[in-house]
Design an enzyme around this catalytic site. Structure first.
Site, short mmCIF file in Angstrom:
data_model
loop_
_atom_site.label_atom_id
_atom_site.label_comp_id
_atom_site.label_asym_id
_atom_site.label_seq_id
_atom_site.Cartn_x
_atom_site.Cartn_y
_atom_site.Cartn_z
N LEU A 33 70.45 26.25 -7.48
CA LEU A 33 70.20 25.03 -6.69
C LEU A 33 70.32 25.29 -5.19
O LEU A 33 71.17 26.06 -4.74
CB LEU A 33 71.19 23.94 -7.11
CG LEU A 33 71.18 23.61 -8.61
CD1 LEU A 33 72.18 22.49 -8.90
CD2 LEU A 33 69.78 23.22 -9.10
N HIS A 37 67.33 20.55 -4.14
CA HIS A 37 67.85 19.95 -5.37
C HIS A 37 68.97 18.95 -5.05
O HIS A 37 69.06 17.88 -5.65
CB HIS A 37 68.43 21.02 -6.30
CG HIS A 37 67.45 22.04 -6.77
ND1 HIS A 37 67.44 23.33 -6.32
CD2 HIS A 37 66.44 21.96 -7.68
CE1 HIS A 37 66.48 24.01 -6.93
NE2 HIS A 37 65.85 23.20 -7.75
#
Ligand code: PAF
Length: 285
Positions: A33, A37
């Site tokens: 991530l 995100h």
């Protein structure tokens, strides 16, 4: 934030949240991530009471010779970022939990039209894999709202279409692409770039901005604009895959009088394939 690996645990946690009257938000990811995100989770947390994220590197959406095996798995760091962003539950299933009968016998979801061309042409089977796993995840979580990045613009169009066509009572929200200061769209695949390639990479978005500037000045010869921009991509060190000007809603090739446009590109820097897009609203003439 709890991390669960099975559908049974996922459903139990969501049932409890529903029993407490909570609205469910969902952010599906493949992990590794970054701030892009994180922004999706933050948006889900602003709009719903209980945010579920998933991390699943979906083998069905990777073609032969693509980066399935080397796709970065960074669970501990991802869990910290999700917690800080306001996520309540992480679903992190194994392949056998998602595809208990195996990949070959899995029922597939095919989205006609918007899956074709662009990344659909360069990555055969990719959107079938995405549509299949997203349909499964949406059925597993049954959220009120699911948030996806506009960075994967064609993927977002595929997901909006399948949710509409399969009558899923779920709101799909597209969230703006997050960029580094030099304009490069944040992507898990940026981590594959060497220092030299990373310095070249922002030229991809610049090639889109240059087309957008010409369109705003009134240029409408799409072929000339695209040829010139691909020449600039090549000069910067890219091997262009596609560069197209499309209607932002239908994803059909843009007509000369279309006002709501999206310019989409994919190009290779060495072995790394980067994608980007730019949304553009032209004033009515
Ligand atoms: O965009 C992604 O990370 C993936 O394509 C998705 C939507 C999580 C499906 O695997």
């Amino acid at each position: 934030m709890n991390t669960v690996k099975t559908l049974r645990e996922l459903r139990a946690a969501i049932s409890q949240a529903r029993a407490e009257g909570k609205q469910i938000g969902f952010v599906p990811t493949m992990g590794n991530l970054h701030a892009g995100h994180v922004s999706l989770v933050e948006i889900a947390a602003q709009r719903t009471d209980f945010v579920v994220a998933s991390i699943f590197v979906n083998p069905l959406q990777f073609g032969a010779g693509e980066d399935l095996d080397k796709y970065p798995r960074t669970l501990a760091a991802d869990q910290e970022k999700l917690l800080a962003a306001g996520c309540h539950l992480l679903f992190h299933p194994d392949v056998s939990e998602m595809y208990p009968s195996g990949l070959q016998s899995q029922t597939r979801v095919i989205v006609n039209g918007v899956s074709e061309g662009l990344c659909g042409a360069s990555r055969p089977g990719h959107f079938e894999g995405v549509a299949t796993v997203v349909t499964k995840l949406l059925n597993m979580v049954q959220p009120d709202l699911a948030v996806f990045g506009e960075k994967d613009y064609q993927q977002l169009a595929v997901i909006r279409t399948l949710v509409r066509d399969l009558n899923m009572p779920i709101q799909i929200l597209g969230a703006p692409t997050q960029r580094a200061e030099d304009g490069l769209a944040l992507s898990s695949r940026n981590g594959y770039l060497s220092t030299e390639q990373r310095a070249i990479a922002p030229a991809l978005y610049r090639s889109l901005e240059e087309i957008a500037a010409e369109l705003r000045r009134g240029a409408r010869d799409y072929t000339r604009l695209i040829d010139a921009a691909q020449a600039r991509q090549r000069a910067a060190g890219f091997e262009p895959d596609y560069l197209e000007i499309r209607n932002a809603v239908t994803l059909q090739p843009a007509a000369i009088d279309d006002r709501h446009l999206v310019i989409l590109t994919a190009a290779y820097l060495g072995h790394t394939r980067l994608i980007d897009n730019l949304l553009l609203e032209l004033p009515a003439q």
